[in-house]
Write a protein that holds these residues in place. Structure first.
Motif, PDB file in Angstrom:
ATOM      1  N   ARG A 453       0.826  -0.811  -0.004  1.00  0.00           N
ATOM      2  CA  ARG A 453       0.061   0.013  -0.313  1.00  0.00           C
ATOM      3  C   ARG A 453       1.073   1.124  -0.130  1.00  0.00           C
ATOM      4  NH1 ARG A 453      -2.449  -3.539   3.166  1.00  0.00           N
ATOM      5  NH2 ARG A 453      -4.033  -4.128   2.717  1.00  0.00           N
ATOM      6  N   THR A 454       2.140   1.024  -0.013  1.00  0.00           N
ATOM      7  CA  THR A 454       3.153   2.077   0.628  1.00  0.00           C
ATOM      8  C   THR A 454       3.152   2.902  -0.744  1.00  0.00           C
ATOM      9  OG1 THR A 454       3.967   1.120   2.111  1.00  0.00           O
ATOM     10  CG2 THR A 454       5.252   3.102   1.338  1.00  0.00           C
ATOM     11  N   GLN A 455       3.403   3.893  -0.756  1.00  0.00           N
ATOM     12  CA  GLN A 455       2.838   5.192  -2.551  1.00  0.00           C
ATOM     13  C   GLN A 455       3.951   6.051  -2.205  1.00  0.00           C
ATOM     14  OE1 GLN A 455       0.939   3.811  -5.942  1.00  0.00           O
ATOM     15  NE2 GLN A 455       0.630   1.975  -3.973  1.00  0.00           N
ATOM     16  N   GLN A 456       4.767   6.529  -3.196  1.00  0.00           N
ATOM     17  CA  GLN A 456       5.903   7.224  -2.893  1.00  0.00           C
ATOM     18  C   GLN A 456       4.808   8.513  -2.543  1.00  0.00           C
ATOM     19  OE1 GLN A 456       9.220   6.961  -3.449  1.00  0.00           O
ATOM     20  NE2 GLN A 456       9.362   8.648  -2.747  1.00  0.00           N
ATOM     21  N   SER A 457       4.133   8.500  -2.990  1.00  0.00           N
ATOM     22  CA  SER A 457       3.287  10.080  -2.128  1.00  0.00           C
ATOM     23  C   SER A 457       3.677  10.033  -0.173  1.00  0.00           C
ATOM     24  CB  SER A 457       2.028  10.229  -2.847  1.00  0.00           C
ATOM     25  OG  SER A 457       1.183   9.638  -2.285  1.00  0.00           O
ATOM     26  N   ASP A 458       2.923   8.742  -0.322  1.00  0.00           N
ATOM     27  CA  ASP A 458       3.412   8.614   1.704  1.00  0.00           C
ATOM     28  C   ASP A 458       4.967   8.867   1.897  1.00  0.00           C
ATOM     29  OD1 ASP A 458       1.067   7.271   1.885  1.00  0.00           O
ATOM     30  OD2 ASP A 458       1.375   5.795   0.717  1.00  0.00           O
ATOM     31  N   LEU A 459       5.779   8.626   0.988  1.00  0.00           N
ATOM     32  CA  LEU A 459       7.060   8.301   1.848  1.00  0.00           C
ATOM     33  C   LEU A 459       7.082  10.053   1.685  1.00  0.00           C
ATOM     34  CD1 LEU A 459       8.183   5.439  -0.110  1.00  0.00           C
ATOM     35  CD2 LEU A 459       7.964   5.794   2.228  1.00  0.00           C
ATOM     36  N   ASP A 460       6.618  10.874   0.545  1.00  0.00           N
ATOM     37  CA  ASP A 460       6.595  12.203   0.262  1.00  0.00           C
ATOM     38  C   ASP A 460       6.630  12.589   1.345  1.00  0.00           C
ATOM     39  OD1 ASP A 460       8.259  11.786  -2.044  1.00  0.00           O
ATOM     40  OD2 ASP A 460       6.121  12.504  -3.010  1.00  0.00           O
ATOM     41  N   ASP A 461       4.781  12.616   1.658  1.00  0.00           N
ATOM     42  CA  ASP A 461       4.650  13.332   3.361  1.00  0.00           C
ATOM     43  C   ASP A 461       5.350  12.971   4.969  1.00  0.00           C
ATOM     44  OD1 ASP A 461       2.217  13.955   2.152  1.00  0.00           O
ATOM     45  OD2 ASP A 461       0.824  12.190   2.789  1.00  0.00           O
ATOM     46  N   LEU A 462       6.222  11.332   4.885  1.00  0.00           N
ATOM     47  CA  LEU A 462       7.199  11.471   5.697  1.00  0.00           C
ATOM     48  C   LEU A 462       8.270  12.463   5.513  1.00  0.00           C
ATOM     49  CD1 LEU A 462       8.288   9.695   7.691  1.00  0.00           C
ATOM     50  CD2 LEU A 462       9.134   8.546   5.909  1.00  0.00           C
ATOM     51  N   THR A 463       9.006  12.519   4.322  1.00  0.00           N
ATOM     52  CA  THR A 463      10.443  13.080   4.067  1.00  0.00           C
ATOM     53  C   THR A 463       9.551  14.974   4.511  1.00  0.00           C
ATOM     54  OG1 THR A 463       9.377  13.184   1.904  1.00  0.00           O
ATOM     55  CG2 THR A 463      11.403  11.859   2.794  1.00  0.00           C
ATOM     56  N   GLN A 464       8.033  15.491   3.945  1.00  0.00           N
ATOM     57  CA  GLN A 464       8.007  16.418   4.545  1.00  0.00           C
ATOM     58  C   GLN A 464       8.053  16.609   5.968  1.00  0.00           C
ATOM     59  OE1 GLN A 464       8.621  19.745   1.504  1.00  0.00           O
ATOM     60  NE2 GLN A 464       7.616  20.310   4.025  1.00  0.00           N
ATOM     61  N   TRP A 465       7.656  16.274   6.216  1.00  0.00           N
ATOM     62  CA  TRP A 465       7.011  16.041   7.456  1.00  0.00           C
ATOM     63  C   TRP A 465       8.344  16.249   8.434  1.00  0.00           C
ATOM     64  CZ3 TRP A 465       8.943  14.198  12.655  1.00  0.00           C
ATOM     65  CH2 TRP A 465       7.445  14.457  13.518  1.00  0.00           C
ATOM     66  N   LEU A 466       9.316  15.899   8.047  1.00  0.00           N
ATOM     67  CA  LEU A 466      11.057  15.426   8.574  1.00  0.00           C
ATOM     68  C   LEU A 466      11.501  16.766   9.028  1.00  0.00           C
ATOM     69  CD1 LEU A 466      12.127  12.019   7.735  1.00  0.00           C
ATOM     70  CD2 LEU A 466      11.737  12.621  10.282  1.00  0.00           C
ATOM     71  N   PHE A 467      11.594  17.480   6.834  1.00  0.00           N
ATOM     72  CA  PHE A 467      11.638  18.857   6.920  1.00  0.00           C
ATOM     73  C   PHE A 467      11.362  19.641   7.645  1.00  0.00           C
ATOM     74  CE2 PHE A 467      12.285  17.093   2.122  1.00  0.00           C
ATOM     75  CZ  PHE A 467      13.390  16.078   2.379  1.00  0.00           C
ATOM     76  N   ASP A 468       9.552  20.000   8.287  1.00  0.00           N
ATOM     77  CA  ASP A 468       8.741  20.785   8.565  1.00  0.00           C
ATOM     78  C   ASP A 468       9.400  20.566  10.043  1.00  0.00           C
ATOM     79  OD1 ASP A 468       7.397  21.013   6.383  1.00  0.00           O
ATOM     80  OD2 ASP A 468       5.410  20.318   7.095  1.00  0.00           O
ATOM     81  N   TYR A 469       9.637  19.450  10.665  1.00  0.00           N
ATOM     82  CA  TYR A 469       9.890  19.609  12.055  1.00  0.00           C
ATOM     83  C   TYR A 469      11.846  19.770  12.306  1.00  0.00           C
ATOM     84  CZ  TYR A 469      12.304  16.583  16.239  1.00  0.00           C
ATOM     85  OH  TYR A 469      11.969  16.287  17.422  1.00  0.00           O
TER      86      TYR A 469
END
Ligand SMILES: Cc1ncc(COP(=O)(O)O)c(C=O)c1O
Length: 473
Positions: A453-469
């Motif tokens: 079920r993991t799509q690239q967009s899910d992983l982009d959400d993860l990286t965006q969350w990390l960048f914001d953090y």
């Protein structure tokens, strides 16, 4: 409630149809809603990485119910109790441990297997079922580039597959107990220790080789083997890992195979996590996996199967055979015409789950291409996500992906505190679930991408969350 007089268990076809159809109506919406659940589960406490202190145990009855009740409301309440509390391994942002998602056809195959309930320990008791399982093993052998004269069996998982491999190695390389040596890396999975213990090996018979960059160093192993031989010890088995649990590393399998061939050591490849990536032409790093004397695989990790689906392939058919047992007079006789190796002869199990059907049916329904493309997607997603973190600048990539797992931490974090805080904060969101490990005193976050079920967009959400953090702290 039974309509049949023979036994309450002997349902009519109408009852079966009603039960399956109400089951499908209940499970379908739950299945479709998986992405909206929390990947770590509601009972998970991200601070302690354990179960929340206020979690209420739903199963408290001391006695089984005397009278039966209807199935449908029971399934509904089970989905409430079980479907949200526990970790949702098939969730798109479940990036923890080494866990894939189970495909729905496998569950249907398992249901069929259980309804038919064949006894697959011996050929003569269920010839077609046993042949289906043989065919499934042959498919695995072909995928792995295994020679045709080899054999294999389906197990509950890699722990028991490795146990069988240890027994086979012990059989094929007889040596005096106490004087044997088994070589493993410090990154090898702990189930190997369990298997060696269960097979009667003494603690001093395991030689742990300190890994380099997470990989078993063949020169270091060769050096230790030489020293052990000089001391009159017998090198018996070496375990290489195709995808370690901590960092997803692949050992130098080809070099280890050379070493084992030279020293006449049983070479086992632990492919529990990474073995299936062998089907990708780009996975050149797995060269040598096919040279193992034995190979353990976990379809319940990268190959979209439910838990309880493991496999072992071996080359020396005689080594895997247990010393007799089938000659007990109550057992079905050997099928003289076929002279085959019975599954109950090569597995520690006698009565066994008809595991092959779920794997066979899934391959038939989806086709091998779907599995290959799934693995390819995980391979690429891991690379693009680790590259995004690396390029950002705030993150140190501890291990680039060899397969589909990479590990990282925050830069300039000598005492690990910043990375630990980030780890707790991200898991506390309930949106993502990651796990950690410690590498040479460094607290490290792992990202293991295996679920379909993991799509690239899910992983982009993860990286965006990390960048914001990192922007905020
Ligand atoms: C590399 C490796 N080997 C072996 C195992 C044990 O497999 P199982 O849990 O199927 O017994 C695991 C489990 O995560 C693993 O990651």
């Amino acid at each position: 409630v039974s309509e049949n007089k023979r036994s309450p268990f002997d349902w009519s076809s109408k009852q079966i149809e009603a039960a399956y159809s109400s089951f499908a109506k209940t499970i379908g919406p739950w299945w479709e809603n998986i992405s909206n659940l929390s990947p770590a589960g509601l009972a998970h406490d991200p601070l302690t990485h354990s179960v929340k202190k206020d979690w209420v145990h739903p199963f408290t009855d001391g006695l089984p119910p005397e009278r039966g009740m209807d199935l449908e409301p029971l399934i509904q309440s089970l989905l409430r109790d079980l479907g949200q509390d526990g970790q949702v391994v098939g969730h798109p942002t479940y990036l923890a441990y080494v866990a894939g998602a189970a495909n729905p056809v496998a569950a249907i195959g398992q249901s069929l297997a259980m309804m038919l309930n064949p006894y697959t320990g011996t050929f003569s008791t269920a010839p077609a079922a046993v042949q289906l399982e043989d065919q499934t093993i042959r498919w695995l052998m072909t995928m792995m580039g295994w020679p045709e004269q080899g054999t294999g069996l389906l197990s509950t998982g890699s722990s028991l597959a490795i146990f069988s491999a240890v027994l086979a190695a012990r059989e094929a390389r007889p040596a005096a107990p106490g004087k044997r040596r088994v070589y493993v890396s410090d990154q090898a999975h702990h189930c190997i220790g369990k298997a060696l213990f269960a097979a009667g090996f003494l603690p001093e018979e395991t030689a742990v080789i300190v890994s380099e960059d997470g990989r078993l160093n063949p020169e270091r192993a060769a050096d230790r083997i030489r020293k052990d031989k000089a001391m009159g010890l017998t090198p018996l088995m070496l375990v290489g890992t195709a995808g370690t649990t901590n960092l997803g590393r692949v050992d130098a399998l080809n070099d280890l195979a050379d070493l084992c061939a030279q020293e006449n050591i049983w070479f086992h490849v632990d492919g529990a996590y990474g073995g299936f990536f062998k089907v990708l032409p780009e996975a050149k790093i797995l060269k040598g996996l096919e040279r193992g004397d034995s190979l353990s695989l976990d379809p319940h990790k990268a190959f979209c199967m439910p838990y309880g689906t493991g496999a072992l392939l071996v080359k020396d058919v005689n080594a895997i055979r247990w010393p007799r047992g089938l000659d007990a007079s109550y057992m079905p006789p050997y099928d003289a015409g076929h002279m085959r190796l019975e599954y109950s002869d090569i597995s520690p199990e006698l009565s066994r789950d008809f595991r092959g059907l779920r794997l066979w049916l899934s391959l038939k329904v989806f086709g091998f291409q779907a599995f290959r493309e799934h693995l390819q997607a995980k391979w690429q997603q891991a690379r693009s996500t680790s590259a995004a973190l690396r390029d950002h600048g705030a993150f140190e990539i501890v291990a680039e992906p060899d397969l589909s797992l990479f590990a990282w931490r925050l830069k300039n974090d000598e005492n690990n505190e910043k990375t630990k805080r980030l780890f707790q904060t991200i898991n506390a969101t309930g949106r993502f679930f990651l796990t950690s490990c410690e590498i040479k005193g460094k607290f490290t976050i792992r990202t293991c991408i295996l679920g379909f079920r993991t799509q690239q967009s899910d992983l982009d959400d993860l990286t965006q969350w990390l960048f914001d953090y990192v922007e905020k702290v």
